[in-house]
Enzyme design. Structure first.
Site, PDB file in Angstrom:
ATOM      1  N   ASP A 160     -60.445  45.769 -46.147  1.00 28.26           N
ATOM      2  CA  ASP A 160     -61.114  45.112 -45.019  1.00 28.26           C
ATOM      3  C   ASP A 160     -62.615  45.132 -45.263  1.00 28.26           C
ATOM      4  OD1 ASP A 160     -61.537  43.824 -42.553  1.00 28.26           O
ATOM      5  OD2 ASP A 160     -61.799  45.725 -41.509  1.00 28.26           O
ATOM      6  N   SER A 161     -63.310  44.235 -44.581  1.00 28.96           N
ATOM      7  CA  SER A 161     -64.768  44.184 -44.717  1.00 28.96           C
ATOM      8  C   SER A 161     -65.408  45.495 -44.258  1.00 28.96           C
ATOM      9  CB  SER A 161     -65.315  43.037 -43.870  1.00 28.96           C
ATOM     10  OG  SER A 161     -64.935  43.224 -42.523  1.00 28.96           O
ATOM     11  N   CYS A 179     -58.019  41.544 -43.513  1.00 22.02           N
ATOM     12  CA  CYS A 179     -59.234  40.962 -42.947  1.00 22.02           C
ATOM     13  C   CYS A 179     -58.947  39.482 -42.745  1.00 22.02           C
ATOM     14  CB  CYS A 179     -60.398  41.170 -43.920  1.00 22.02           C
ATOM     15  SG  CYS A 179     -61.926  40.367 -43.391  1.00 22.02           S
ATOM     16  N   GLU A 220     -68.065  48.638 -35.312  1.00 28.47           N
ATOM     17  CA  GLU A 220     -68.581  49.356 -36.490  1.00 28.47           C
ATOM     18  C   GLU A 220     -69.743  50.284 -36.118  1.00 28.47           C
ATOM     19  OE1 GLU A 220     -67.805  49.211 -40.000  1.00 28.47           O
ATOM     20  OE2 GLU A 220     -65.984  48.076 -39.577  1.00 28.47           O
ATOM     21  N   CYS A 252     -58.457  39.261 -35.772  1.00 30.41           N
ATOM     22  CA  CYS A 252     -59.429  40.041 -36.534  1.00 30.41           C
ATOM     23  C   CYS A 252     -58.897  41.463 -36.529  1.00 30.41           C
ATOM     24  CB  CYS A 252     -60.797  39.979 -35.882  1.00 30.41           C
ATOM     25  SG  CYS A 252     -61.993  41.131 -36.605  1.00 30.41           S
ATOM     26  N   HIS A 274     -60.234  44.156 -36.648  1.00 28.93           N
ATOM     27  CA  HIS A 274     -60.989  45.141 -35.866  1.00 28.93           C
ATOM     28  C   HIS A 274     -60.505  45.202 -34.406  1.00 28.93           C
ATOM     29  CE1 HIS A 274     -63.840  45.200 -39.197  1.00 28.93           C
ATOM     30  NE2 HIS A 274     -64.512  46.162 -38.596  1.00 28.93           N
TER      31      HIS A 274
HETATM   32  N1  DGL Z   1     -61.710  42.789 -39.794  1.00 25.30           N
HETATM   33  C1  DGL Z   1     -62.342  41.577 -40.232  1.00 25.30           C
HETATM   34  C2  DGL Z   1     -61.478  40.372 -39.839  1.00 25.30           C
HETATM   35  O1  DGL Z   1     -60.327  40.521 -39.678  1.00 25.30           O
HETATM   36  C3  DGL Z   1     -63.710  41.614 -39.707  1.00 25.30           C
HETATM   37  C4  DGL Z   1     -64.579  40.551 -40.173  1.00 25.30           C
HETATM   38  C5  DGL Z   1     -66.030  40.903 -40.217  1.00 25.30           C
HETATM   39  O2  DGL Z   1     -66.403  41.710 -41.063  1.00 25.30           O
HETATM   40  O3  DGL Z   1     -66.785  40.289 -39.439  1.00 25.30           O
HETATM   41  O4  DGL Z   1     -61.891  39.268 -39.702  1.00 25.30           O
END
Ligand code: DGL
Length: 266
Positions: free
Chosen positions: A7-8, A70, A153, A183, A185
């Site tokens: 993930d990011s 992600c 975050e 997403c 998150h």
């Molecule tokens: N968890 C990522 C997603 O599903 C987050 C994206 C981000 O870093 O903005 O899109």
């Protein structure tokens, strides 16, 4: 060989926890690109470069299968990685996204579905096209929620209420019967979102979808499953140890995790 989850940032830890609970026997490597998070407001070219480098790094850590946990990377980079990068560099290895499994899990009963996602995911309209491929009669209404990832975050969950309310408002007004948390998150906000959405709207959360879909994939692909090592090893990697990252990761994963800092070329 191992299962990689990317993930990011730290949001993918919610998915990772659910995947490990469902399939505890395997070895996992989690990679959070905390140095470059958020991806959600970046151009498709940049998301592709970031995601490709991360995936490459995970394959170098002996991952046979990588899950792009992600949505932004699944929307903007997955296809190109699968079609251009993988055949040249890692034939025989696999990379899976989270969008198609989520769409499949939606089912055809939904008449009007709301998508909550990052700006990049919403702009790509990938949920619209994938949903309409399988359920041509389902209407899709999308809402970008760019402030949620930075809030999560940065340990700012307690401020999420008002922001969430305004992101959900247009979806409620449009009369959606389902909302996809598009997403990785967002599952951490699931309880708050359920409360704000009300009982009539079903919330589709990827921590409840991805583990079962992965189990099903491994059932159907014995040639992959049999190459996966089963020593219950877990390795958690980040590209930066940001302020608060330990606390945030603990909240998302449900217990304290030890992280290793890694660096790779993008
Ligand atoms: N968890 C990522 C997603 O599903 C987050 C994206 C981000 O870093 O903005 O899109």
């Amino acid at each position: 060989m191992k299962i990689g989850i990317f993930d990011s940032g730290l949001g993918g830890l919610v998915i990772t926890k659910a995947v490990i609970n469902r399939l505890p026997q395997y070895d996992y490597v989690y990679l959070g690109d905390t140095k470059r998070v958020p991806y959600g407001n970046r151009s498709p070219e940049t998301v592709y470069e970031f995601a490709k480098a991360a995936v490459n790094f995970l394959f170098q850590q002996d991952c046979l299968l990588v899950i792009l946990a992600c949505n932004t990377a699944s929307a903007l980079a997955l296809r190109k990685i699968q079609q251009e990068f993988m055949p040249k560099n890692y034939p025989g290895r696999r990379i899976l996204g989270v969008i198609i499994p989520t769409v499949e899990a939606l089912g055809e009963q939904s008449r009007k579905v709301g998508i909550l996602g990052t700006a990049g995911t919403v702009k790509a309209k990938i949920y619209n096209s994938e949903i309409n491929k399988i359920y041509p009669n389902t209407k899709v209404i999308s809402q970008a929620a760019p402030l949620l990832v930075p809030l999560i975050e940065n340990n700012g969950l307690k401020w999420a209420g008002g922001i969430l309310e305004s992101y959900l408002e247009p979806l409620k007004k449009a009369g959606v019967d389902n909302i996809i948390l598009g997403c990785t998150h967002y599952p951490i906000l699931k309880t708050k979102i359920k409360k704000l959405a009300g009982k009539k709207i079903k919330i589709n959360s990827q921590d409840e979808i991805v583990p079962e879909k992965l189990a099903d994939y491994l059932r159907r692909h014995a040639e992959i499953a049999e190459k996966l090592s089963r020593r219950k090893r877990r390795l958690f990697l980040v590209t930066d140890k940001n302020t608060n990252f330990n606390e945030v990761a603990g909240q998302l994963f449900g217990k304290k995790i030890k992280f290793k800092l890694v660096n790779y070329k993008v």
